[in-house]
Scaffold this active site. Sequence first.
Site, short mmCIF file in Angstrom:
data_model
loop_
_atom_site.label_atom_id
_atom_site.label_comp_id
_atom_site.label_asym_id
_atom_site.label_seq_id
_atom_site.Cartn_x
_atom_site.Cartn_y
_atom_site.Cartn_z
N TRP A 103 0.83 -1.21 0.00
CA TRP A 103 0.00 0.00 0.00
C TRP A 103 0.86 1.26 0.00
CZ3 TRP A 103 -4.28 -1.04 -1.99
CH2 TRP A 103 -4.99 -2.21 -1.68
N ASP A 173 -1.88 6.41 6.48
CA ASP A 173 -2.95 5.56 5.96
C ASP A 173 -3.33 4.57 7.07
OD1 ASP A 173 -4.55 3.65 4.77
OD2 ASP A 173 -3.17 3.19 3.13
N LYS A 197 -12.55 -1.70 5.72
CA LYS A 197 -11.81 -2.67 6.52
C LYS A 197 -12.42 -2.76 7.91
CE LYS A 197 -9.32 -2.86 2.93
NZ LYS A 197 -8.03 -2.30 2.63
C1 PLP Z 1 -7.44 -1.72 1.42
C2 PLP Z 1 -6.40 -0.72 1.62
C3 PLP Z 1 -6.21 0.34 0.72
C4 PLP Z 1 -7.04 0.50 -0.55
O1 PLP Z 1 -8.37 0.75 -0.25
P1 PLP Z 1 -9.43 1.05 -1.40
O2 PLP Z 1 -10.58 1.64 -0.66
O3 PLP Z 1 -9.73 -0.25 -2.06
O4 PLP Z 1 -8.81 2.02 -2.34
C5 PLP Z 1 -5.23 1.26 1.00
N1 PLP Z 1 -4.46 1.15 2.09
C6 PLP Z 1 -4.62 0.15 2.97
C7 PLP Z 1 -3.74 0.09 4.18
C8 PLP Z 1 -5.59 -0.81 2.77
O5 PLP Z 1 -5.74 -1.82 3.65
#
Ligand code: PLP
Length: 362
Positions: A103, A173, A197
């Site tokens: 990521w 993030d 998530k």
């Molecule tokens: C799932 C995830 C993403 C991407 O998320 P989307 O909503 O599919 O763009 C980015 N960073 C992390 C840490 C993730 O777990």
Amino acid sequence: MKYGRVYNFSAGPAIMPEPVLEEIRDEMMNYRGSGMCVMEMSHRSKVYQQIIDEAEADLRTLMNIPDNYKVLFIQGGATLQFSAIPMNLCKNGVFDYIVTGSWSKKAAAEAKKYGKVNVVASSEDKNFSYIPDVSDLPIDDDADYVYICENETIYGTTYQQLPNTKGKILVSDQSSMFLSKPCNVSDYGLIYGGVQKNVGPAGLAIVIIREDLIREDIDPKTPIYLRYDTYSKNGSMYNTPNCWAIYVCGKVFKYLLKNGGLEAQAKINEAKAKVMYDFLDSSKLFYGTVEKKDRSLMNVPFITGDKDKDAAVVAATKAAGFENLKGHKSVGGLRASIYNAMPIEGVQALVDFLKKYEAENA
Ligand SMILES: *Cc1c(COP(=O)(O)O)cnc(C)c1O
């Protein structure tokens, strides 16, 4: 299990709290006397305004968000923020990234389009199985920000200590750890997460940003829908927002508040992770792939060391009603995502199953 549901260990979209799903079901045909479902109502209506206002207020209470931070609800998931962040925070055009997995690597690659990216630390040398020492990094004097992915969903690592950014703002993030434990918002310039998530339906990101970082003097070619000031000036409703996802997230915020807030949630999450890791540390068949000090509370990857055995275990778990345990291809093996909504009973049931499997296949 109720409704014939399974224990869902998916990394995302992921398990939701059942009481929240039940409440949504009960409000589906007629939201509180409005005569409409939330997905049928105008985002400009009074009733919807109350939904989004309460969602923001409850999130502020949950995370204790200081007044000088804005909360923005932005469509496009976490991924759109990979672009929005460098576009909006660019002053000198220098961005420092700590790369601890797929990521942050993707985010760094995207930022390169908008400036110079320095990878100031990386754990790629050992397949992202640890968090590098971030206490004294070569932070660029001109860096507009330092970027981390605080919980690596795929590799199962998490920061125990935030990096020393040497005065630069920290961007994090938090997609796969959002609301999993208390968070001191003022340690950050910007926190964001895709909500699928640990909170709600996919497609929505929540951005928590210090007010002074929302600037008008950015590249005028920046698409209006990617500008943070568009969101802050319009209460996240420049156009039709992701009404449904915001509604569901609001329900989850209330559910967390009702159940003791993030301190209580952190305790539960620690207890759940302990069940998983104690098992892995005592198992002769399975082992965790992450350095112990950097283990995630949310995503637990583990392997047998043999691809065929891994596949057999995944098939056996599925047959026993445990879903989505197949590990990401870059780690292999299995991965149990044990987000807020996974009850400890689910984790215990999985561990009991794996123990039995191990005994029968020794
Ligand atoms: C799932 C995830 C993403 C991407 O998320 P989307 O909503 O599919 O763009 C980015 N960073 C992390 C840490 C993730 O777990």
